[in-house]
Scaffold this motif. Structure first.
Motif, mmCIF file in Angstrom:
data_model
loop_
_atom_site.group_PDB
_atom_site.id
_atom_site.type_symbol
_atom_site.label_atom_id
_atom_site.label_comp_id
_atom_site.label_asym_id
_atom_site.label_seq_id
_atom_site.Cartn_x
_atom_site.Cartn_y
_atom_site.Cartn_z
ATOM 1 N N VAL A 249 0.840 -1.205 0.000
ATOM 2 C CA VAL A 249 0.000 0.000 0.000
ATOM 3 C C VAL A 249 0.872 1.251 0.000
ATOM 4 O O VAL A 249 0.505 2.274 -0.576
ATOM 5 C CB VAL A 249 -0.942 -0.008 1.222
ATOM 6 C CG1 VAL A 249 -1.726 1.297 1.325
ATOM 7 C CG2 VAL A 249 -1.889 -1.193 1.143
ATOM 8 N N GLY A 250 2.049 1.155 0.646
ATOM 9 C CA GLY A 250 2.934 2.310 0.759
ATOM 10 C C GLY A 250 2.783 3.062 2.064
ATOM 11 O O GLY A 250 3.213 4.221 2.170
ATOM 12 N N VAL A 251 2.175 2.430 3.070
ATOM 13 C CA VAL A 251 1.925 3.074 4.366
ATOM 14 C C VAL A 251 3.213 3.658 4.942
ATOM 15 O O VAL A 251 4.263 3.001 4.929
ATOM 16 C CB VAL A 251 1.303 2.057 5.345
ATOM 17 C CG1 VAL A 251 1.317 2.591 6.773
ATOM 18 C CG2 VAL A 251 -0.114 1.722 4.914
ATOM 19 N N LYS A 252 3.116 4.884 5.436
ATOM 20 C CA LYS A 252 4.280 5.565 6.009
ATOM 21 C C LYS A 252 4.867 4.757 7.167
ATOM 22 O O LYS A 252 4.146 4.335 8.063
ATOM 23 C CB LYS A 252 3.894 6.955 6.535
ATOM 24 C CG LYS A 252 3.606 7.990 5.471
ATOM 25 C CD LYS A 252 3.457 9.373 6.090
ATOM 26 C CE LYS A 252 2.352 9.403 7.129
ATOM 27 N NZ LYS A 252 2.192 10.744 7.751
ATOM 28 N N GLY A 253 6.171 4.575 7.156
ATOM 29 C CA GLY A 253 6.848 3.909 8.254
ATOM 30 C C GLY A 253 6.662 2.407 8.315
ATOM 31 O O GLY A 253 7.113 1.765 9.269
ATOM 32 N N ALA A 254 6.022 1.822 7.306
ATOM 33 C CA ALA A 254 5.754 0.381 7.348
ATOM 34 C C ALA A 254 7.041 -0.439 7.421
ATOM 35 O O ALA A 254 7.091 -1.487 8.067
ATOM 36 C CB ALA A 254 4.928 -0.040 6.138
ATOM 37 N N GLY A 255 8.089 0.062 6.782
ATOM 38 C CA GLY A 255 9.346 -0.676 6.779
ATOM 39 C C GLY A 255 9.987 -0.798 8.139
ATOM 40 O O GLY A 255 10.773 -1.717 8.383
ATOM 41 N N GLU A 256 9.666 0.130 9.051
ATOM 42 C CA GLU A 256 10.264 0.113 10.391
ATOM 43 C C GLU A 256 9.421 -0.637 11.416
ATOM 44 O O GLU A 256 9.807 -0.737 12.586
ATOM 45 C CB GLU A 256 10.475 1.557 10.895
ATOM 46 C CG GLU A 256 11.619 2.309 10.223
ATOM 47 C CD GLU A 256 11.277 2.753 8.814
ATOM 48 O OE1 GLU A 256 10.230 3.405 8.663
ATOM 49 O OE2 GLU A 256 12.034 2.427 7.878
ATOM 50 N N LEU A 257 8.273 -1.145 11.021
ATOM 51 C CA LEU A 257 7.391 -1.819 11.973
ATOM 52 C C LEU A 257 7.981 -3.155 12.421
ATOM 53 O O LEU A 257 8.509 -3.914 11.616
ATOM 54 C CB LEU A 257 6.018 -2.075 11.348
ATOM 55 C CG LEU A 257 5.173 -0.842 11.013
ATOM 56 C CD1 LEU A 257 3.907 -1.265 10.297
ATOM 57 C CD2 LEU A 257 4.839 -0.049 12.262
ATOM 58 N N GLY A 258 7.889 -3.427 13.726
ATOM 59 C CA GLY A 258 8.316 -4.718 14.240
ATOM 60 C C GLY A 258 7.413 -5.832 13.737
ATOM 61 O O GLY A 258 6.245 -5.593 13.410
#
Length: 298
Positions: A249-258
Motif C-alpha cells: 500500500v505504501g503506508v508511512k513507516g511500514a518498513g520500520e514496523l516490528g
C-alpha cells in the motif's frame, strides 16, 4: 475493537509476576517470603506449602500448587490492581529489585504503572494511524481502487464504514487520549461515561486540545518500556504477512514496523484472550446451572 483495559490488566500481571520471581531468587525462603507478601495483599492463604486458592479478578479462581503458580495468584489483578502497592514495594526493596532503595523502587514502579496505563491507548493509536492518518488514508483509497476496481466514491464508502473502537476502559484518559473526528468510535459503559464527565467537570481539560488526541504521542519513554515486554509487542507490532500488505500500500513507516505481532494461530493462547474467555465461560456455566436448578424446582 481494542480491549485496552484487558490488555493493560494482563500486562500488569505479567510485569508483577516477573518482578516477584526475580525478587524470590534473592530470598532464602522463597515460598515463606511469598506467603508473607500474599498475606499483606489479602490473598486468602493460611500456610506455607500445600495448595493455595483465590479469585483471579477475571471471573474465575486460581488453584496454585507450584511456586510459579502461586506467584501468578499473588500477581493477579484481584490483589494487585496497581504496581504502586506498599507491600510490593517493600518486598522488592528488601532485596534491591527495581531499585536500591524504597524510593527508587517506587520511582521505577511509577514509570511502569504509567506505561501500563497507556498500553491500550498505544495500540488504538497505532491501528488508527496505519489506516486513517490523512496520508495513509489516501494511500489506502488508491490501493482499494487499484486492487478492486472501485471508483473513488466507492473506496471512500469502504473506508468511511470502518472505525477503530477503543473499549474496556479503566480511566477517563482511555477515552480522552483516543479522540478523533474520523474513523473512531469510543464505546463506554455508563459508569465510564460518568467518570469521563466528572473528569471534564474538574475544568482541567479543554476539549479543543483533545479533538485529535489520537495523533498525540502521550509518552515515548512509556512506549520504550512497554516494547521490552514480548506480550505487549504481540499486541502492538504486526506480522510479516501484514507488513507485506502495508508495504504494498505504501503506508508511512511500514518498513520500520516490528514483526512480532500476534499471528492468527496464536490468538487462542494470548493471555488477555485466555483470561477473558475463561472468566466468561465460568460465568456462563454458573448461570446455566442456576437456570437448570430453578427449572427443575418448578
Amino acid at each position: 475493537t481494542n480491549m485496552g483495559g484487558r490488555l493493560e490488566a494482563h500486562l500488569r500481571e505479567v510485569k508483577a509476576a516477573e518482578l516477584i520471581r526475580t525478587a524470590l531468587r534473592f530470598y532464602e525462603d522463597p515460598e515463606g517470603s511469598l506467603l508473607e507478601l500474599a498475606r499483606s495483599l489479602g490473598v486468602p492463604v493460611l500456610e506455607k506449602g500445600g495448595t493455595w486458592r483465590g479469585p483471579s479478578g477475571w471471573g474465575y479462581d486460581i488453584v496454585a500448587r507450584t511456586l510459579d503458580e502461586k506467584v501468578e495468584l499473588v500477581s493477579s489483578q484481584a490483589y494487585l490492581r496497581t504496581l504502586l502497592n506498599d507491600a510490593l514495594i517493600d518486598f522488592l526493596a528488601r532485596v534491591g529489585v527495581c531499585g536500591a532503595s524504597r524510593d527508587e523502587v517506587r520511582e521505577c514502579l511509577e514509570a511502569w504503572e504509567r506505561a501500563l496505563s497507556l498500553s491500550g491507548t498505544f495500540v488504538a493509536q497505532r491501528v488508527w494511524y496505519l489506516f486513517f492518518d490523512e496520508e495513509n488514508r489516501r494511500l489506502w483509497l488508491s490501493y482499494i481502487m487499484r486492487k478492486y476496481g472501485l471508483s473513488a466514491e466507492q473506496a471512500e464508502e469502504v473506508l468511511d464504514g470502518i472505525d477503530v473502537l477503543p473499549a474496556s476502559k479503566r480511566r477517563p484518559e482511555d477515552t480522552y487520549y483516543t479522540l478523533s473526528a474520523r474513523n473512531m468510535t469510543n464505546t463506554e459503559f455508563p459508569n465510564h461515561q460518568l467518570n469521563v464527565h466528572l473528569e471534564y467537570q474538574k475544568k482541567s481539560l479543554r476539549l479543543e486540545d483533545l479533538a485529535e488526541a489520537v495523533r498525540v504521542n502521550w509518552g515515548p519513554e512509556s512506549l520504550d518500556l512497554l516494547l521490552k515486554m514480548p506480550e505487549f509487542r504481540k499486541a502492538y507490532e504486526v506480522t510479516r504477512e501484514i507488513k507485506a500488505v502495508l508495504l504494498e500500500v505504501g503506508v508511512k513507516g511500514a518498513g520500520e514496523l516490528g514483526e512480532e505481532g500476534l499471528r492468527v494461530d496464536e490468538w487462542k493462547s494470548f493471555g488477555p484472550r485466555v483470561k477473558t474467555m475463561r472468566g466468561f465461560t465460568e460465568a456462563y456455566n454458573k448461570f446455566r446451572e442456576e437456570c437448570l436448578k430453578r427449572a427443575k424446582n418448578v
